[in-house]
Write a protein that holds these residues in place. Sequence first.
Motif, PDB file in Angstrom:
ATOM      1  N   THR A   1       0.849  -1.189   0.000  1.00  0.00           N
ATOM      2  CA  THR A   1       0.000   0.000   0.000  1.00  0.00           C
ATOM      3  C   THR A   1       0.885   1.238   0.000  1.00  0.00           C
ATOM      4  O   THR A   1       2.046   1.184   0.429  1.00  0.00           O
ATOM      5  CB  THR A   1      -0.924   0.045   1.226  1.00  0.00           C
ATOM      6  OG1 THR A   1      -0.134   0.271   2.407  1.00  0.00           O
ATOM      7  CG2 THR A   1      -1.705  -1.258   1.388  1.00  0.00           C
ATOM      8  N   ASP A   2       0.340   2.356  -0.448  1.00  0.00           N
ATOM      9  CA  ASP A   2       1.096   3.609  -0.467  1.00  0.00           C
ATOM     10  C   ASP A   2       1.636   3.935   0.921  1.00  0.00           C
ATOM     11  O   ASP A   2       2.820   4.264   1.084  1.00  0.00           O
ATOM     12  CB  ASP A   2       0.209   4.769  -0.933  1.00  0.00           C
ATOM     13  CG  ASP A   2      -0.330   4.590  -2.343  1.00  0.00           C
ATOM     14  OD1 ASP A   2      -0.080   3.535  -2.949  1.00  0.00           O
ATOM     15  OD2 ASP A   2      -1.006   5.519  -2.827  1.00  0.00           O
ATOM     16  N   GLU A   3       0.765   3.853   1.905  1.00  0.00           N
ATOM     17  CA  GLU A   3       1.133   4.294   3.264  1.00  0.00           C
ATOM     18  C   GLU A   3       2.230   3.422   3.855  1.00  0.00           C
ATOM     19  O   GLU A   3       3.230   3.938   4.379  1.00  0.00           O
ATOM     20  CB  GLU A   3      -0.110   4.271   4.158  1.00  0.00           C
ATOM     21  CG  GLU A   3       0.092   4.861   5.538  1.00  0.00           C
ATOM     22  CD  GLU A   3       0.705   3.872   6.529  1.00  0.00           C
ATOM     23  OE1 GLU A   3       1.494   4.312   7.396  1.00  0.00           O
ATOM     24  OE2 GLU A   3       0.395   2.664   6.420  1.00  0.00           O
ATOM     25  N   VAL A   4       2.089   2.113   3.768  1.00  0.00           N
ATOM     26  CA  VAL A   4       3.060   1.209   4.381  1.00  0.00           C
ATOM     27  C   VAL A   4       4.421   1.332   3.698  1.00  0.00           C
ATOM     28  O   VAL A   4       5.456   1.488   4.358  1.00  0.00           O
ATOM     29  CB  VAL A   4       2.562  -0.254   4.350  1.00  0.00           C
ATOM     30  CG1 VAL A   4       3.676  -1.205   4.785  1.00  0.00           C
ATOM     31  CG2 VAL A   4       1.348  -0.428   5.256  1.00  0.00           C
TER      32      VAL A   4
ATOM     33  N   SER B   1       5.666   3.711   1.780  1.00  0.00           N
ATOM     34  CA  SER B   1       6.275   5.037   1.953  1.00  0.00           C
ATOM     35  C   SER B   1       6.917   5.151   3.326  1.00  0.00           C
ATOM     36  O   SER B   1       7.995   5.739   3.476  1.00  0.00           O
ATOM     37  CB  SER B   1       5.219   6.130   1.770  1.00  0.00           C
ATOM     38  OG  SER B   1       4.701   6.127   0.453  1.00  0.00           O
ATOM     39  N   ARG B   2       6.280   4.553   4.324  1.00  0.00           N
ATOM     40  CA  ARG B   2       6.823   4.605   5.688  1.00  0.00           C
ATOM     41  C   ARG B   2       8.037   3.694   5.827  1.00  0.00           C
ATOM     42  O   ARG B   2       9.020   4.058   6.485  1.00  0.00           O
ATOM     43  CB  ARG B   2       5.726   4.198   6.679  1.00  0.00           C
ATOM     44  CG  ARG B   2       6.147   4.150   8.131  1.00  0.00           C
ATOM     45  CD  ARG B   2       4.946   4.235   9.057  1.00  0.00           C
ATOM     46  NE  ARG B   2       3.865   3.365   8.627  1.00  0.00           N
ATOM     47  CZ  ARG B   2       3.760   2.082   8.961  1.00  0.00           C
ATOM     48  NH1 ARG B   2       4.690   1.515   9.716  1.00  0.00           N
ATOM     49  NH2 ARG B   2       2.725   1.362   8.562  1.00  0.00           N
TER      50      ARG B   2
ATOM     51  N   PRO C   1       8.298   8.695  -1.025  1.00  0.00           N
ATOM     52  CA  PRO C   1       6.925   8.530  -1.533  1.00  0.00           C
ATOM     53  C   PRO C   1       6.814   7.332  -2.474  1.00  0.00           C
ATOM     54  O   PRO C   1       7.583   7.209  -3.429  1.00  0.00           O
ATOM     55  CB  PRO C   1       6.663   9.846  -2.277  1.00  0.00           C
ATOM     56  CG  PRO C   1       7.611  10.820  -1.680  1.00  0.00           C
ATOM     57  CD  PRO C   1       8.842  10.029  -1.323  1.00  0.00           C
TER      58      PRO C   1
ATOM     59  N   THR D   1       3.886   4.990  -4.648  1.00  0.00           N
ATOM     60  CA  THR D   1       2.505   4.839  -5.114  1.00  0.00           C
ATOM     61  C   THR D   1       2.322   3.420  -5.613  1.00  0.00           C
ATOM     62  O   THR D   1       3.136   2.915  -6.394  1.00  0.00           O
ATOM     63  CB  THR D   1       2.194   5.824  -6.258  1.00  0.00           C
ATOM     64  OG1 THR D   1       2.388   7.158  -5.793  1.00  0.00           O
ATOM     65  CG2 THR D   1       0.754   5.657  -6.734  1.00  0.00           C
TER      66      THR D   1
END
Length: 251
Positions: A225-228, A230-231, A236, A238
């Motif tokens: 996922t983007d959030e996981v 990226s963290r 960033p 996508t």
Amino acid sequence: MISLSAVQKSYSSDVAIGPVDLKIPTGGITAMVGPNGAGKSTLLTMIGRLLGLDAGAIEIAGYDVASTASKDLAKIVSILRQENHFVTRLTVRQLVGFGRFPHSKGRLTRDDEEIISRSIDFLNLNELENRYLDQLSGGQRQRAYVAMVLAQETDHVLLDEPLNNLDMKHSAQMMQLLHKAARELGRTIVIVLHDINFAGHYADHICAVKDGKVIEFGTPAEIMTDEVLSRVFDTPVTVIDGPRGPLAVYY
């Protein structure tokens, strides 16, 4: 199952692994991903008892890694590290034969020879089995090392960045063979990968490591996922819908 409980390893006040609590399910492929220096390879080598623990415990199929005799542990788990340097000139078949040492102690039986032949066949090395390692391409040589590990016939296989120095075509071929080994041979494969998209496509579970700790563990759908991402990677990311599943895109 591979179980890590409160595992720690300290190198200095600034560099440390853990504490790590982790349960890797039996069967399939679990990919360890994360930025450079996150501790992925260190965790893998501790699981394979090539590196000692400062604290905690690791169990593989109920066997304590620290206290199990080496001859017994070698029949439970096999490991392939990044650094594979054989000084002696070996043929592919001779190299794969080393995988039988925990069972044969150097005296190969007919059964051992059959297992060696099956492993060579499984990695599509039949035409190369009498060639010397220094006569092979990087991809062919890497397949030979993986065949050696499979010939050890352990239920648990640990691979530290087996795609290193492989181009895209040979990386995909290697992942297809490992996926086949997990499915057809019933192996539990734990693999350190740099390419998150290979992990997302071929792994059953993804373990995200950062700063010496496991920060996420789940299915590809949960991790891609983007959030996981990226963290995890501090940049960033996508995730888009690709023709065969989610693809991570980063700039």
